[in-house]
Write an enzyme that holds these catalytic residues in place. Structure first.
Site, PDB file in Angstrom:
ATOM      1  N   TRP A 173       0.874  -1.187   0.000  1.00  0.00           N
ATOM      2  CA  TRP A 173       0.000   0.000   0.000  1.00  0.00           C
ATOM      3  C   TRP A 173       0.907   1.232   0.000  1.00  0.00           C
ATOM      4  O   TRP A 173       1.811   1.329   0.846  1.00  0.00           O
ATOM      5  CB  TRP A 173      -0.858  -0.057   1.268  1.00  0.00           C
ATOM      6  CG  TRP A 173      -1.809   1.085   1.458  1.00  0.00           C
ATOM      7  CD1 TRP A 173      -2.606   1.661   0.520  1.00  0.00           C
ATOM      8  CD2 TRP A 173      -2.071   1.761   2.698  1.00  0.00           C
ATOM      9  NE1 TRP A 173      -3.357   2.656   1.102  1.00  0.00           N
ATOM     10  CE2 TRP A 173      -3.050   2.740   2.429  1.00  0.00           C
ATOM     11  CE3 TRP A 173      -1.590   1.641   4.000  1.00  0.00           C
ATOM     12  CZ2 TRP A 173      -3.538   3.594   3.413  1.00  0.00           C
ATOM     13  CZ3 TRP A 173      -2.083   2.482   4.976  1.00  0.00           C
ATOM     14  CH2 TRP A 173      -3.043   3.442   4.684  1.00  0.00           C
ATOM     15  N   ASP A 194      -0.670  -5.600   9.143  1.00  0.00           N
ATOM     16  CA  ASP A 194      -1.634  -4.536   8.861  1.00  0.00           C
ATOM     17  C   ASP A 194      -2.921  -5.192   8.372  1.00  0.00           C
ATOM     18  O   ASP A 194      -3.031  -5.614   7.218  1.00  0.00           O
ATOM     19  CB  ASP A 194      -1.086  -3.560   7.804  1.00  0.00           C
ATOM     20  CG  ASP A 194      -2.045  -2.389   7.606  1.00  0.00           C
ATOM     21  OD1 ASP A 194      -3.099  -2.351   8.282  1.00  0.00           O
ATOM     22  OD2 ASP A 194      -1.753  -1.513   6.766  1.00  0.00           O
ATOM     23  N   LYS A 198     -13.129  -0.490   6.243  1.00  0.00           N
ATOM     24  CA  LYS A 198     -13.669  -1.222   5.094  1.00  0.00           C
ATOM     25  C   LYS A 198     -14.725  -2.226   5.540  1.00  0.00           C
ATOM     26  O   LYS A 198     -15.813  -2.252   5.002  1.00  0.00           O
ATOM     27  CB  LYS A 198     -12.560  -1.970   4.343  1.00  0.00           C
ATOM     28  CG  LYS A 198     -11.252  -1.211   4.192  1.00  0.00           C
ATOM     29  CD  LYS A 198     -11.403   0.017   3.333  1.00  0.00           C
ATOM     30  CE  LYS A 198     -10.266   0.999   3.501  1.00  0.00           C
ATOM     31  NZ  LYS A 198      -8.943   0.524   3.227  1.00  0.00           N
TER      32      LYS A 198
HETATM   33  C1  LMR Z   1      -6.715   2.050  -0.618  1.00  0.00           C
HETATM   34  O1  LMR Z   1      -5.647   1.451  -0.673  1.00  0.00           O
HETATM   35  O2  LMR Z   1      -7.307   2.480  -1.626  1.00  0.00           O
HETATM   36  C2  LMR Z   1      -7.400   2.221   0.699  1.00  0.00           C
HETATM   37  O3  LMR Z   1      -6.620   1.654   1.702  1.00  0.00           O
HETATM   38  C3  LMR Z   1      -7.805   3.603   0.968  1.00  0.00           C
HETATM   39  C4  LMR Z   1      -6.667   4.496   1.340  1.00  0.00           C
HETATM   40  O4  LMR Z   1      -6.825   5.230   2.313  1.00  0.00           O
HETATM   41  O5  LMR Z   1      -5.622   4.485   0.683  1.00  0.00           O
END
Ligand code: LMR
Length: 420
Positions: free
Chosen positions: A147, A228, A264
């Protein structure tokens, strides 16, 4: 008099010293900027596959019924000041049960240090800050890819970052041997961040057997596993199944850290409800660790907003509401699983020359499509389809009414490609 004249003159004719002249615009966030581009597009065909937040089959955000019921229950509650310590510890305890399952003995034994956090981002940020204070020389090993915000979080906490190999683009699956090599070759007592389920952005999770091997190797190397957990329930539709990876580590006797988010799986993105938990060797350590985490919270934002916390703790403490929540999680996960199957079938029906098996092999909210940044740009420009530049599709944005259009658009821009 002269001085007064000068001051007056200065004030009236010259601008104040430019404090921020040297500041340029920050780079755009790769995820939130997709929504900006989508909103600016006026086409009726536009599709937003950017942010990973659940949408129903009409493409609308959903307020879960369990949340509606909890809202009715807490209506009128005095929540203008912070929630009581009892509510807050209860929230932490109930959250932990969701990931620890039957291993919750460690909570009763007092070996668990947990605090509420501002959703998953806040929990990660707290842990990063804690890591820097207690282990200033240690890096965080992040999966490659991960991420995008993980990089920002550990950067801003001034913790150095390393990556470990995770994904194999050729198979659009896990690069298990490389992952194991990187875990093995990292210095002993390193910090590793794992996504326990529904990996973001790849949708690629290790199997149970692979998690066992990862846990074994981490134990051998005395690494600290930090999980996470942002999408519990979204991989399989079952909260327990999705916590399997963490439970394997717990059974192997690891002391784990875990960031949890209800953004989520309860649809509470805007409420920032989450939890950070650190498992310690004994209750003395847990008391000390918790006090350190509380000190970080106090200086960063003092205390979290209370409304979301009351919603979550109401749901987790009421058997019926909790059961309803679990059903609703399954409904969300199943819709995404159905959309994966439909998107793959539609591409195959169009006689795509490419293999799209990974759409259904990957799990959770995201499909790591394999589309190149140029193809992503073309999709936006020619077909009004928006996703992050790495080709990540948020499957939550795919609906019964746009899936065929999406498949056609993807087919058009890939039909002259060949498998690598
Ligand atoms: C994402 O990866 O799209 C989600 O986790 C939302 C975010 O806050 O990035």
């Amino acid at each position: 008099m002269w001085r007064r004249f000068l001051t007056k003159k200065c004030m009236s004719t010259s601008r104040a010293v430019g404090w921020w002249d040297h500041v340029g615009p920050a780079p755009k966030d790769p995820i939130t900027s997709v929504t900006e581009a989508f909103l600016a597009d006026t086409s009726p065909h536009k599709i937003n596959l950017g942010v990973g937040a659940y949408r129903d089959d009409e493409g609308k955000p959903v307020v879960l019924q369990c949340v509606r019921n909890a809202e009715a229950e807490i209506a009128g509650t005095d929540f203008l000041e912070s929630v009581s310590t009892a509510v807050s510890s209860n929230l932490v305890e109930e959250s932990v049960k969701l990931v620890y399952g039957k291993n919750t003995d460690v909570v009763r034994e007092g070996r668990f240090a947990g605090v509420q956090a501002l959703s998953g981002t806040g929990a990660c940020r707290l842990f990063a800050e804690f890591q820097r204070r207690l282990y200033p020389e240690s890096a965080m090993y992040l999966p490659d890819p991960t991420w995008s915000n993980h990089h920002n979080i550990w950067r801003d906490a001034q913790v150095s970052q390393n990556t470990f190999r995770y994904y194999r683009p050729e198979s659009r699956g896990l690069h298990f041997s490389a992952l194991m090599d990187d875990v093995k070759n990292a210095p002993d007592r390193s910090f590793f961040l794992f996504h326990p389920c529904a990996h973001n952005p790849t949708g690629v999770d290790p199997t149970e057997e692979q998690w066992k091997e990862i846990s074994y190797k981490c134990k051998e190397k005395n690494h600290f596993p930090f999980f996470d957990m942002a999408y519990q329930g979204f991989a399989s539709g079952d909260l327990d199944k999705d916590a399997k990876a963490i439970r394997i580590f717990l059974e192997d006797g690891h002391l784990v850290g875990c960031a949890q988010s209800f953004a989520k799986n309860m649809g509470l993105y805007g409420h920032r409800v989450g939890c950070l938990g650190v498992l310690c060797a004994d209750s003395k350590q847990a008391i000390a660790v918790k006090s350190q985490l509380q000190q970080i919270v106090r200086a960063m934002y003092s205390s979290p907003p209370v409304h979301g916390i009351l919603l979550v703790s109401t749901i987790l403490n009421d058997q019926d509401l909790k059961a309803l929540w679990q059903e609703e999680v399954k409904v969300m996960a199943d819709r995404i699983i159905r959309m994966r199957a439909t998107l793959r079938q539609s591409l195959e029906k169009l006689d795509s020359p490419l293999n799209w098996e990974h759409i259904t092999n990957q799990v959770g909210m995201f499909c790591f499509s394999g589309l190149s940044p140029e193809q992503v740009d073309e999709l936006a420009k020619e077909y009004h389809v928006y996703m992050t530049h790495d080709g990540r599709i948020s499957m939550a944005g795919v609906t019964t009414s746009n899936v065929n259009y999406l498949a056609k658009a993807i087919h058009e821009i890939t039909k002259s490609s060949r498998e690598a």
